[in-house]
Enzyme design. Structure first.
Site, PDB file in Angstrom:
ATOM      1  N   ARG A 191       0.837  -1.198   0.000  1.00  0.00           N
ATOM      2  CA  ARG A 191       0.000   0.000   0.000  1.00  0.00           C
ATOM      3  C   ARG A 191       0.873   1.250   0.000  1.00  0.00           C
ATOM      4  O   ARG A 191       1.713   1.423   0.886  1.00  0.00           O
ATOM      5  CB  ARG A 191      -0.934   0.003   1.209  1.00  0.00           C
ATOM      6  CG  ARG A 191      -1.941  -1.141   1.171  1.00  0.00           C
ATOM      7  CD  ARG A 191      -2.723  -1.243   2.458  1.00  0.00           C
ATOM      8  NE  ARG A 191      -3.555  -2.437   2.469  1.00  0.00           N
ATOM      9  CZ  ARG A 191      -4.875  -2.434   2.366  1.00  0.00           C
ATOM     10  NH1 ARG A 191      -5.519  -1.294   2.224  1.00  0.00           N
ATOM     11  NH2 ARG A 191      -5.561  -3.560   2.393  1.00  0.00           N
TER      12      ARG A 191
ATOM     13  N   SER B 257     -23.388 -12.873  11.806  1.00  0.00           N
ATOM     14  CA  SER B 257     -22.710 -11.825  11.045  1.00  0.00           C
ATOM     15  C   SER B 257     -22.598 -12.195   9.574  1.00  0.00           C
ATOM     16  O   SER B 257     -22.212 -13.319   9.238  1.00  0.00           O
ATOM     17  CB  SER B 257     -21.307 -11.595  11.634  1.00  0.00           C
ATOM     18  OG  SER B 257     -20.565 -10.675  10.879  1.00  0.00           O
TER      19      SER B 257
ATOM     20  N   LYS C 272     -20.736 -16.880  18.039  1.00  0.00           N
ATOM     21  CA  LYS C 272     -21.029 -16.199  16.771  1.00  0.00           C
ATOM     22  C   LYS C 272     -21.317 -17.227  15.685  1.00  0.00           C
ATOM     23  O   LYS C 272     -20.894 -18.386  15.773  1.00  0.00           O
ATOM     24  CB  LYS C 272     -19.866 -15.316  16.339  1.00  0.00           C
ATOM     25  CG  LYS C 272     -18.560 -16.048  16.049  1.00  0.00           C
ATOM     26  CD  LYS C 272     -17.458 -15.091  15.636  1.00  0.00           C
ATOM     27  CE  LYS C 272     -16.158 -15.827  15.313  1.00  0.00           C
ATOM     28  NZ  LYS C 272     -15.608 -16.489  16.497  1.00  0.00           N
TER      29      LYS C 272
ATOM     30  N   SER D  60     -19.330  -1.855   0.624  1.00  0.00           N
ATOM     31  CA  SER D  60     -18.609  -0.812  -0.098  1.00  0.00           C
ATOM     32  C   SER D  60     -17.732  -1.307  -1.240  1.00  0.00           C
ATOM     33  O   SER D  60     -17.405  -0.532  -2.141  1.00  0.00           O
ATOM     34  CB  SER D  60     -17.735  -0.010   0.875  1.00  0.00           C
ATOM     35  OG  SER D  60     -16.735  -0.831   1.463  1.00  0.00           O
TER      36      SER D  60
ATOM     37  N   HIS E 242     -21.855   3.628   4.469  1.00  0.00           N
ATOM     38  CA  HIS E 242     -21.775   4.050   3.069  1.00  0.00           C
ATOM     39  C   HIS E 242     -23.145   4.467   2.529  1.00  0.00           C
ATOM     40  O   HIS E 242     -23.358   4.471   1.320  1.00  0.00           O
ATOM     41  CB  HIS E 242     -21.178   2.941   2.217  1.00  0.00           C
ATOM     42  CG  HIS E 242     -19.732   2.705   2.503  1.00  0.00           C
ATOM     43  ND1 HIS E 242     -18.715   3.437   1.922  1.00  0.00           N
ATOM     44  CD2 HIS E 242     -19.121   1.837   3.355  1.00  0.00           C
ATOM     45  CE1 HIS E 242     -17.553   3.029   2.382  1.00  0.00           C
ATOM     46  NE2 HIS E 242     -17.769   2.059   3.249  1.00  0.00           N
TER      47      HIS E 242
ATOM     48  N   THR F 161     -21.323   6.953  10.046  1.00  0.00           N
ATOM     49  CA  THR F 161     -20.080   7.719  10.098  1.00  0.00           C
ATOM     50  C   THR F 161     -20.364   9.184   9.811  1.00  0.00           C
ATOM     51  O   THR F 161     -21.324   9.528   9.118  1.00  0.00           O
ATOM     52  CB  THR F 161     -19.051   7.189   9.083  1.00  0.00           C
ATOM     53  OG1 THR F 161     -17.842   7.914   9.211  1.00  0.00           O
ATOM     54  CG2 THR F 161     -19.559   7.341   7.653  1.00  0.00           C
TER      55      THR F 161
ATOM     56  N   LYS G 203     -17.685  10.423   5.933  1.00  0.00           N
ATOM     57  CA  LYS G 203     -17.856  10.164   4.511  1.00  0.00           C
ATOM     58  C   LYS G 203     -18.812  11.208   3.927  1.00  0.00           C
ATOM     59  O   LYS G 203     -18.391  12.313   3.618  1.00  0.00           O
ATOM     60  CB  LYS G 203     -18.301   8.721   4.294  1.00  0.00           C
ATOM     61  CG  LYS G 203     -17.185   7.712   4.629  1.00  0.00           C
ATOM     62  CD  LYS G 203     -17.576   6.289   4.346  1.00  0.00           C
ATOM     63  CE  LYS G 203     -16.398   5.328   4.453  1.00  0.00           C
ATOM     64  NZ  LYS G 203     -15.736   5.324   5.768  1.00  0.00           N
TER      65      LYS G 203
ATOM     66  N   THR H 212     -10.369  10.156  24.498  1.00  0.00           N
ATOM     67  CA  THR H 212     -10.710  11.570  24.451  1.00  0.00           C
ATOM     68  C   THR H 212     -11.821  11.802  23.430  1.00  0.00           C
ATOM     69  O   THR H 212     -11.834  11.214  22.353  1.00  0.00           O
ATOM     70  CB  THR H 212      -9.466  12.396  24.068  1.00  0.00           C
ATOM     71  OG1 THR H 212      -8.450  12.170  25.049  1.00  0.00           O
ATOM     72  CG2 THR H 212      -9.784  13.877  24.010  1.00  0.00           C
TER      73      THR H 212
ATOM     74  N   THR I  14      -8.514  -6.669   1.410  1.00  0.00           N
ATOM     75  CA  THR I  14      -9.769  -5.916   1.371  1.00  0.00           C
ATOM     76  C   THR I  14     -10.802  -6.635   0.507  1.00  0.00           C
ATOM     77  O   THR I  14     -12.002  -6.644   0.819  1.00  0.00           O
ATOM     78  CB  THR I  14      -9.524  -4.500   0.827  1.00  0.00           C
ATOM     79  OG1 THR I  14      -8.476  -3.885   1.602  1.00  0.00           O
ATOM     80  CG2 THR I  14     -10.769  -3.652   0.930  1.00  0.00           C
TER      81      THR I  14
END
Length: 470
Positions: free
Chosen positions: A84, A200, A219, A252, A280, A308, A311, A341, A426
């Site tokens: 990357r 999931s 799970k 995504s 997304h 989010t 985005k 924080t 990914t």
């Protein structure tokens, strides 16, 4: 009794249990050790210690091997075309999606960003910038603490109220990112619901996978969007065991949608909670930008909604929206919320302004969908293998990591088009792709330039032109 001037030499039970050399060290030097025999014993013991230390030193791990192993791991990424590269770019406020690329040699080139997640260009919207500037002038830079210790401000409360209203929930809880929101929430839920089994989707985001993995609970993984498999897994779980189905609204990498209504039907049938990741989708879908669940009239059937602010809303942070009781429990038990924080007040202010604005700006959402449709149509016209599931995401299948990286590099260097290659892990090996994210600020001339560059490079790399895939 001992003679006058002497004391009893009484050892405690703890001291009596110590090895003899340790007791001697505790008492200090002994007169008996001043003789020749004592010296000889000392030398013998010293020799044994030297030998032991030498053998331990010889068995010690060679620290140079750490560097060799790390170098080997990085070399494998290079060999597989998966290394990357972070492109040094500076976006130009007011000119999105234009940016400046700073090359490693220090030279600069104007580029167009085609892979950003600022889906609607809200990162430069005057409403957002004004709110942030006002908050900085009023409160300074950072929040100064965790939410529990001086880090909750009027800006955080206002943002959470906007998000709760957006999703039609009683409350919302803001985190430092959607990744942390997923991880912290999904890893905490089994503490609140003992025996919870989480079901999931196989293609869920890494943040969801990590939260589920770390929670220590049970799970089940169901095949992507496979309702029959999900039903079979639900039937195998005893009826009196708590269950939660975790999935995304838009995935995504392929840009496909989840069958939200059917999943909610299964959740009702088997008494399961529902957890949806709308990362997304928020800002872009639904009459007020609350996501695909709002678009489909299903928000009231979802128990927990993750989203989010980084985005479509163009700022930073993440959140969950749910019942007041659920948010209070997560707030009280999730380490990822408690021990970090809080967002800077200016970030919270900008995000709240963006959420509020997009509740009413349908024209921006319409233009976004129009740009995506035009780009897909143009790429299909070239015979490029795009993956089209009807969302705003435009993946072009390459299927080879080295060629995927090569096309990305050439687009940037030769055409000023920046799109990041998407490789394993990914996406699965053999499905490497370029993932374009058109926005309302990508105009027709930018689309023309991109399409012409792709046409040219596809031919140079001798890649197949085929009907759309997926």
């Amino acid at each position: 009794m001992p003679p006058a001037g002497q004391t009893l030499n009484i050892r405690s039970p703890q001291e009596r249990s110590l090895p003899n050399p340790v007791r001697m060290a505790r008492r200090g030097p002994s007169k008996a050790r001043t003789g020749r025999g004592a010296v000889g014993r000392d030398q013998t013991m010293k020799g044994k210690t030297d030998v032991t230390e030498a053998s331990q030193h010889a068995a010690r791990y060679d620290k140079t091997r750490y560097d060799d192993q790390i170098e080997g791991a990085i070399a494998r990424l290079h060999a597989e075309g998966r290394y990357r590269t972070f492109i040094d770019i500076e976006r130009r406020n007011g000119q999105f999606p234009h940016a400046v690329w700073r090359r490693p040699d220090g030279t600069e080139q104007d580029i167009t960003v085609w892979c950003g997640n600022d889906y609607l260009g809200m990162g430069q919207h005057p409403v957002v910038l004004a709110a942030m500037e006002e908050a900085i002038a009023a409160t300074g830079a950072g929040s100064g603490g965790t939410r529990n210790i001086s880090g909750t401000t009027v800006y955080h409360n206002r943002l959470e109220a906007e998000l709760a209203d957006l999703h039609g929930k009683e409350a919302a809880l803001v985190f430092t990112s959607a990744y942390i929101a997923n991880d912290a929430t999904l890893s905490t839920l089994p503490k609140l619901l003992p025996g919870l089994v989480i079901l999931s989707d196989a293609l869920n985001h890494a943040s969801m996978i990590e939260g589920i993995r770390r929670n220590g609970g049970d799970k089940r993984i169901f095949r992507h969007n496979d309702l029959d498999h999900l039903r079979a897994l639900l039937k195998d779980i005893p009826a009196d065991v708590p269950k939660l189905i975790a999935f995304e609204s838009i995935y995504s990498m392929d840009g496909d949608f989840a069958p939200i209504e059917a999943i909610c039907d299964l959740a009702d049938e088997f008494g399961a909670l529902t957890y949806i990741d709308e990362v997304h989708a928020v800002g872009m879908y639904g009459p007020r930008g609350a996501g695909v669940a709002e678009r489909d009239g299903l928000m009231h059937r979802i128990d927990l909604i993750n989203g989010t602010l980084a985005k479509a809303y163009g700022v930073f942070g993440g959140y969950v929206a749910a019942s007041a009781r659920m948010c209070d429990a997560i707030r009280s038990y999730a380490p990822g919320f408690i021990f970090t924080t809080s967002l800077p007040p200016a970030i919270a202010a900008g995000a709240a302004a963006s959420v509020a604005h997009l509740k009413h700006d349908q024209s921006l959402r319409d233009l976004h969908q129009e740009r995506a449709a035009v780009l897909k149509l143009r790429l299909k016209g070239l015979g490029l293998p795009i993956i089209d599931h009807g969302s705003h995401i435009v993946p072009v299948h390459v299927g080879d990591p080295v060629k995927c990286k090569m096309i990305s590099d050439r687009l940037l260097a030769d055409h000023g088009v920046y799109v990041q290659p998407i490789n394993f892990p990914t996406v699965p090996r053999g499905t490497e792709r370029l993932r374009f994210t058109p926005s309302p600020v990508h105009d027709s001339s930018m689309i023309d330039a991109l399409v012409n560059a792709m046409d040219n490079l596809w031919a140079q790399c001798a890649l197949n032109r085929a009907d759309m895939v997926g």
